[in-house]
Design a protein around this motif. Structure first.
Motif, PDB file in Angstrom:
ATOM      1  N   PHE A   1      -2.590  12.998   5.933  1.00  0.00           N
ATOM      2  CA  PHE A   1      -2.632  12.090   7.081  1.00  0.00           C
ATOM      3  C   PHE A   1      -1.300  11.361   7.296  1.00  0.00           C
ATOM      4  O   PHE A   1      -1.192  10.520   8.188  1.00  0.00           O
ATOM      5  N   GLY A   2      -0.302  11.665   6.475  1.00  0.00           N
ATOM      6  CA  GLY A   2       0.978  10.968   6.585  1.00  0.00           C
ATOM      7  C   GLY A   2       0.921   9.560   6.047  1.00  0.00           C
ATOM      8  O   GLY A   2       1.708   8.695   6.463  1.00  0.00           O
ATOM      9  N   GLY A   3       0.011   9.311   5.095  1.00  0.00           N
ATOM     10  CA  GLY A   3      -0.188   7.956   4.586  1.00  0.00           C
ATOM     11  C   GLY A   3       0.214   7.770   3.144  1.00  0.00           C
ATOM     12  O   GLY A   3      -0.344   6.897   2.465  1.00  0.00           O
ATOM     13  N   LEU A   4       1.164   8.542   2.658  1.00  0.00           N
ATOM     14  CA  LEU A   4       1.606   8.430   1.267  1.00  0.00           C
ATOM     15  C   LEU A   4       3.033   7.908   1.233  1.00  0.00           C
ATOM     16  O   LEU A   4       3.927   8.479   1.860  1.00  0.00           O
ATOM     17  N   HIS A   5       3.263   6.814   0.470  1.00  0.00           N
ATOM     18  CA  HIS A   5       4.542   6.116   0.538  1.00  0.00           C
ATOM     19  C   HIS A   5       5.038   5.743  -0.864  1.00  0.00           C
ATOM     20  O   HIS A   5       4.274   5.249  -1.688  1.00  0.00           O
ATOM     21  N   LEU A   6       6.327   5.974  -1.084  1.00  0.00           N
ATOM     22  CA  LEU A   6       6.964   5.650  -2.354  1.00  0.00           C
ATOM     23  C   LEU A   6       7.612   4.273  -2.287  1.00  0.00           C
ATOM     24  O   LEU A   6       8.400   3.988  -1.379  1.00  0.00           O
ATOM     25  N   LEU A   7       7.289   3.409  -3.243  1.00  0.00           N
ATOM     26  CA  LEU A   7       8.036   2.181  -3.503  1.00  0.00           C
ATOM     27  C   LEU A   7       8.845   2.476  -4.754  1.00  0.00           C
ATOM     28  O   LEU A   7       8.314   2.468  -5.872  1.00  0.00           O
ATOM     29  N   ASN A   8      10.115   2.771  -4.573  1.00  0.00           N
ATOM     30  CA  ASN A   8      10.912   3.364  -5.650  1.00  0.00           C
ATOM     31  C   ASN A   8      11.461   2.303  -6.601  1.00  0.00           C
ATOM     32  O   ASN A   8      12.661   2.050  -6.685  1.00  0.00           O
ATOM     33  N   GLU A   9      10.545   1.702  -7.337  1.00  0.00           N
ATOM     34  CA  GLU A   9      10.902   0.751  -8.385  1.00  0.00           C
ATOM     35  C   GLU A   9       9.806   0.787  -9.443  1.00  0.00           C
ATOM     36  O   GLU A   9       8.658   1.137  -9.155  1.00  0.00           O
ATOM     37  N   ALA A  10      10.168   0.448 -10.674  1.00  0.00           N
ATOM     38  CA  ALA A  10       9.180   0.417 -11.753  1.00  0.00           C
ATOM     39  C   ALA A  10       8.373  -0.869 -11.650  1.00  0.00           C
ATOM     40  O   ALA A  10       8.936  -1.958 -11.534  1.00  0.00           O
ATOM     41  N   THR A  11       7.056  -0.744 -11.685  1.00  0.00           N
ATOM     42  CA  THR A  11       6.191  -1.923 -11.575  1.00  0.00           C
ATOM     43  C   THR A  11       5.362  -2.151 -12.838  1.00  0.00           C
ATOM     44  O   THR A  11       4.561  -3.078 -12.882  1.00  0.00           O
ATOM     45  N   MET A  12       5.553  -1.313 -13.845  1.00  0.00           N
ATOM     46  CA  MET A  12       4.748  -1.457 -15.057  1.00  0.00           C
ATOM     47  C   MET A  12       5.419  -0.770 -16.235  1.00  0.00           C
ATOM     48  O   MET A  12       6.361   0.020 -16.069  1.00  0.00           O
ATOM     49  N   LEU A  13       4.940  -1.085 -17.429  1.00  0.00           N
ATOM     50  CA  LEU A  13       5.387  -0.450 -18.660  1.00  0.00           C
ATOM     51  C   LEU A  13       4.373   0.624 -19.036  1.00  0.00           C
ATOM     52  O   LEU A  13       3.198   0.323 -19.266  1.00  0.00           O
TER      53      LEU A  13
ATOM     54  N   ASN B   1       4.857  -8.906 -11.037  1.00  0.00           N
ATOM     55  CA  ASN B   1       4.802  -8.816  -9.568  1.00  0.00           C
ATOM     56  C   ASN B   1       4.260  -7.471  -9.079  1.00  0.00           C
ATOM     57  O   ASN B   1       4.415  -7.123  -7.909  1.00  0.00           O
ATOM     58  N   LYS B   2       3.622  -6.705  -9.969  1.00  0.00           N
ATOM     59  CA  LYS B   2       3.142  -5.367  -9.602  1.00  0.00           C
ATOM     60  C   LYS B   2       2.174  -5.418  -8.420  1.00  0.00           C
ATOM     61  O   LYS B   2       2.337  -4.705  -7.420  1.00  0.00           O
ATOM     62  N   ILE B   3       1.152  -6.228  -8.520  1.00  0.00           N
ATOM     63  CA  ILE B   3       0.163  -6.287  -7.443  1.00  0.00           C
ATOM     64  C   ILE B   3       0.786  -6.830  -6.165  1.00  0.00           C
ATOM     65  O   ILE B   3       0.578  -6.291  -5.071  1.00  0.00           O
ATOM     66  N   GLU B   4       1.585  -7.869  -6.296  1.00  0.00           N
ATOM     67  CA  GLU B   4       2.216  -8.481  -5.121  1.00  0.00           C
ATOM     68  C   GLU B   4       3.127  -7.495  -4.401  1.00  0.00           C
ATOM     69  O   GLU B   4       3.068  -7.372  -3.165  1.00  0.00           O
ATOM     70  N   ARG B   5       3.957  -6.759  -5.143  1.00  0.00           N
ATOM     71  CA  ARG B   5       4.928  -5.857  -4.530  1.00  0.00           C
ATOM     72  C   ARG B   5       4.233  -4.662  -3.864  1.00  0.00           C
ATOM     73  O   ARG B   5       4.565  -4.298  -2.738  1.00  0.00           O
ATOM     74  N   THR B   6       3.266  -4.054  -4.546  1.00  0.00           N
ATOM     75  CA  THR B   6       2.635  -2.868  -3.977  1.00  0.00           C
ATOM     76  C   THR B   6       1.717  -3.235  -2.813  1.00  0.00           C
ATOM     77  O   THR B   6       1.630  -2.491  -1.832  1.00  0.00           O
ATOM     78  N   PHE B   7       1.048  -4.364  -2.915  1.00  0.00           N
ATOM     79  CA  PHE B   7       0.173  -4.801  -1.829  1.00  0.00           C
ATOM     80  C   PHE B   7       0.987  -5.111  -0.578  1.00  0.00           C
ATOM     81  O   PHE B   7       0.614  -4.718   0.549  1.00  0.00           O
ATOM     82  N   ALA B   8       2.125  -5.788  -0.742  1.00  0.00           N
ATOM     83  CA  ALA B   8       2.993  -6.098   0.391  1.00  0.00           C
ATOM     84  C   ALA B   8       3.514  -4.821   1.039  1.00  0.00           C
ATOM     85  O   ALA B   8       3.612  -4.731   2.274  1.00  0.00           O
ATOM     86  N   GLU B   9       3.823  -3.823   0.238  1.00  0.00           N
ATOM     87  CA  GLU B   9       4.308  -2.546   0.775  1.00  0.00           C
ATOM     88  C   GLU B   9       3.198  -1.843   1.558  1.00  0.00           C
ATOM     89  O   GLU B   9       3.435  -1.317   2.652  1.00  0.00           O
ATOM     90  N   LEU B  10       1.995  -1.835   1.021  1.00  0.00           N
ATOM     91  CA  LEU B  10       0.882  -1.175   1.696  1.00  0.00           C
ATOM     92  C   LEU B  10       0.587  -1.812   3.048  1.00  0.00           C
ATOM     93  O   LEU B  10       0.252  -1.113   4.018  1.00  0.00           O
ATOM     94  N   LYS B  11       0.727  -3.118   3.129  1.00  0.00           N
ATOM     95  CA  LYS B  11       0.401  -3.838   4.364  1.00  0.00           C
ATOM     96  C   LYS B  11       1.366  -3.516   5.501  1.00  0.00           C
ATOM     97  O   LYS B  11       1.123  -3.885   6.647  1.00  0.00           O
ATOM     98  N   LYS B  12       2.444  -2.807   5.208  1.00  0.00           N
ATOM     99  CA  LYS B  12       3.402  -2.419   6.246  1.00  0.00           C
ATOM    100  C   LYS B  12       2.881  -1.275   7.112  1.00  0.00           C
ATOM    101  O   LYS B  12       3.403  -1.039   8.201  1.00  0.00           O
ATOM    102  N   TYR B  13       1.857  -0.573   6.629  1.00  0.00           N
ATOM    103  CA  TYR B  13       1.460   0.683   7.259  1.00  0.00           C
ATOM    104  C   TYR B  13       0.116   0.572   7.998  1.00  0.00           C
ATOM    105  O   TYR B  13      -0.692  -0.311   7.723  1.00  0.00           O
ATOM    106  N   ASP B  14      -0.071   1.482   8.919  1.00  0.00           N
ATOM    107  CA  ASP B  14      -1.245   1.511   9.788  1.00  0.00           C
ATOM    108  C   ASP B  14      -2.518   1.747   8.978  1.00  0.00           C
ATOM    109  O   ASP B  14      -2.699   2.807   8.374  1.00  0.00           O
ATOM    110  N   GLU B  15      -3.408   0.782   8.976  1.00  0.00           N
ATOM    111  CA  GLU B  15      -4.618   0.882   8.169  1.00  0.00           C
ATOM    112  C   GLU B  15      -5.725   1.669   8.861  1.00  0.00           C
ATOM    113  O   GLU B  15      -6.829   1.782   8.331  1.00  0.00           O
ATOM    114  N   ARG B  16      -5.427   2.235  10.005  1.00  0.00           N
ATOM    115  CA  ARG B  16      -6.411   3.077  10.686  1.00  0.00           C
ATOM    116  C   ARG B  16      -6.417   4.494  10.133  1.00  0.00           C
ATOM    117  O   ARG B  16      -7.197   5.338  10.563  1.00  0.00           O
ATOM    118  N   ILE B  17      -5.528   4.768   9.178  1.00  0.00           N
ATOM    119  CA  ILE B  17      -5.523   6.056   8.493  1.00  0.00           C
ATOM    120  C   ILE B  17      -5.530   5.801   6.976  1.00  0.00           C
ATOM    121  O   ILE B  17      -5.228   4.691   6.526  1.00  0.00           O
TER     122      ILE B  17
END
Length: 311
Positions: free
Chosen positions: A200-212, A103-119
Motif C-alpha cells: 500500500f506504500g505505507g512502509l517507512h524507514l526512520l534511519n536511526e537506532a532506537t533500541m539495544l 525516546n524510542k516510542i516518542e520518535r517512532t510515533f512522531a514519524e508515523l503521524k506524518k503519514y496518511d492513516e487512511r492506509i
C-alpha cells in the motif's frame, strides 16, 4: 478483548526470560512518551518470568497488563494472539531481552503521524547491536548484517526482510489486515505486516537506532553473523544442503506472495506482482531468471554471481 485507553499498545511476548526481563521493563518505564500500555502474554514459562511480571504489574498497574491465555507455541503465534486480543489505535512489538532507548516510542510515533492513516502504515528503525552485558558490538544492525534498509519494496521484502519487528510501530488499519489473514508461510508476524504495508506504500524507514538489540546466544531470532572461513568452505561444498535451502527459499517466497495476495483492497499493481510471484517457483529456471531480472530481485548479502545460483 482488551481495550486500550491510551494511544499505543506495546505488545510483549515472553517465555523463560527472567535473566533480562527486568531491564527491558525498566526501559519502558523510562520512556519520554508515556501514552502507552504494555500488554504481556507469557507462553508457559518455567522460570521466574511470571513472578517478575506480576511484581511490575502490581507496582505499575497503569503501565503493565498481563494478558491471560493458553500457550501459543512460539513468538510468532504469541504476538498474533496479543494483536487479536488488544484493541488500540497503534501497536508496537517488544521482545523480552532488549532495552529501548528512552525516546524510542516518542520518535517512532512522531514519524508515523506524518503519514496518511487512511492506509496501512508502518515505521521501522535501525538497532544498536549489543552483547549480553549491553556493550556495543556494532552501532547499526543494518551495517552488522550487511543489509540495505532502503530496499523495502514488496519485491525486495519477499527476498530479504530488512524490518525488525521490535523496532516497528503500526497503525490500527495494518493491524486489522494482519489479524484477518491466515499466514503460515510467513515466518514471523512482523514480516507479514511489512509485506502488507509495502503493498500500500505505507512502509517507512526512520534511519536511526532506537533500541539495544541484545545478543546472548539464546535469541529466537538474532543477527546474522558472518560464518568462519572453515564453516563457509564446508557449506560451499555441501551441494545437497545448498539445493535444499534453494528449494526452501524459492518455494517460501511464492507461498508468502500467495498469502499476501489474499489481503483485502490491494492496489492493482501489487495484486498483479504478487499473482505472478505466487506461481514462479513452479516455472522453469529460464522463466524464473526472467522474472527476477525484470523486477531486479535478489537476496541481500549475496553478490550477483550467487544470485544466478539461487534462481
Amino acid at each position: 478483548m482488551l481495550s486500550n485507553d491510551r494511544s499505543i499498545a506495546v505488545l510483549m511476548a515472553t517465555y523463560n526470560g527472567e535473566t533480562y526481563l527486568a531491564s527491558q521493563l525498566d526501559s519502558l518505564l523510562g520512556q519520554s512518551l508515556r501514552d502507552f500500555t504494555c500488554y504481556i502474554h507469557d507462553d508457559g514459562s518455567s522460570d521466574g518470568t511470571l513472578e517478575i511480571l506480576r511484581e511490575y504489574e502490581e507496582k505499575y498497574p497503569d503501565v503493565f497488563v498481563i494478558v491471560p491465555g493458553p500457550g501459543t507455541g512460539g513468538a510468532r503465534e504469541n504476538f498474533l494472539f496479543l494483536m487479536r486480543t488488544v484493541e488500540s489505535d497503534y501497536y508496537m512489538f517488544c521482545d523480552q531481552d532488549d532495552v529501548w532507548l528512552e525516546n524510542k516510542i516518542e520518535r517512532t510515533f512522531a514519524e508515523l503521524k506524518k503519514y496518511d492513516e487512511r492506509i496501512p502504515q508502518c515505521v521501522y528503525t535501525d538497532l544498536r547491536v549489543v552483547d549480553a552485558g549491553l556493550s556495543t558490538i556494532c552501532g547499526s544492525f543494518f551495517e552488522n548484517s550487511h543489509l540495505d534498509p532502503h530496499l523495502n519494496a514488496t519485491k525486495d521484502l519477499l527476498m530479504t526482510n530488512v524490518c525488525v519487528g521490535c523496532t516497528m510501530i503500526i497503525n490500527r488499519y495494518l493491524r486489522d489486515l494482519c489479524i484477518k489473514g491466515n499466514y503460515k508461510a510467513v515466518i514471523m508476524h512482523d514480516w507479514a505486516a511489512v509485506l502488507i504495508a509495502s503493498c500500500f506504500g505505507g512502509l517507512h524507514l526512520l534511519n536511526e537506532a532506537t533500541m539495544l538489540y541484545r545478543q546472548h546466544g539464546t535469541n529466537e531470532i538474532g543477527v546474522n553473523n558472518e560464518l568462519s572461513l572453515p564453516a563457509k568452505l564446508v557449506r560451499a561444498v555441501d551441494v545437497r544442503a545448498f539445493l535444499r535451502r534453494k528449494k526452501f527459499y524459492r518455494e517460501r517466497q511464492s507461498l508468502m506472495a500467495a498469502e499476501i495476495l489474499q489481503v483485502e483492497g490491494l492496489p492493482k499493481a501489487a495484486e498483479e506482482f504478487l499473482g505472478e510471484a505466487a506461481g514462479i517457483y513452479k516455472r522453469s529456471k529460464i522463466q524464473r531468471m526472467r522474472f527476477y531480472r525484470r523486477h531486479d530481485m535478489f537476496r541481500q548479502r549475496n553478490n550477483k554471481l550467487w544470485q544466478l545460483l539461487w534462481l
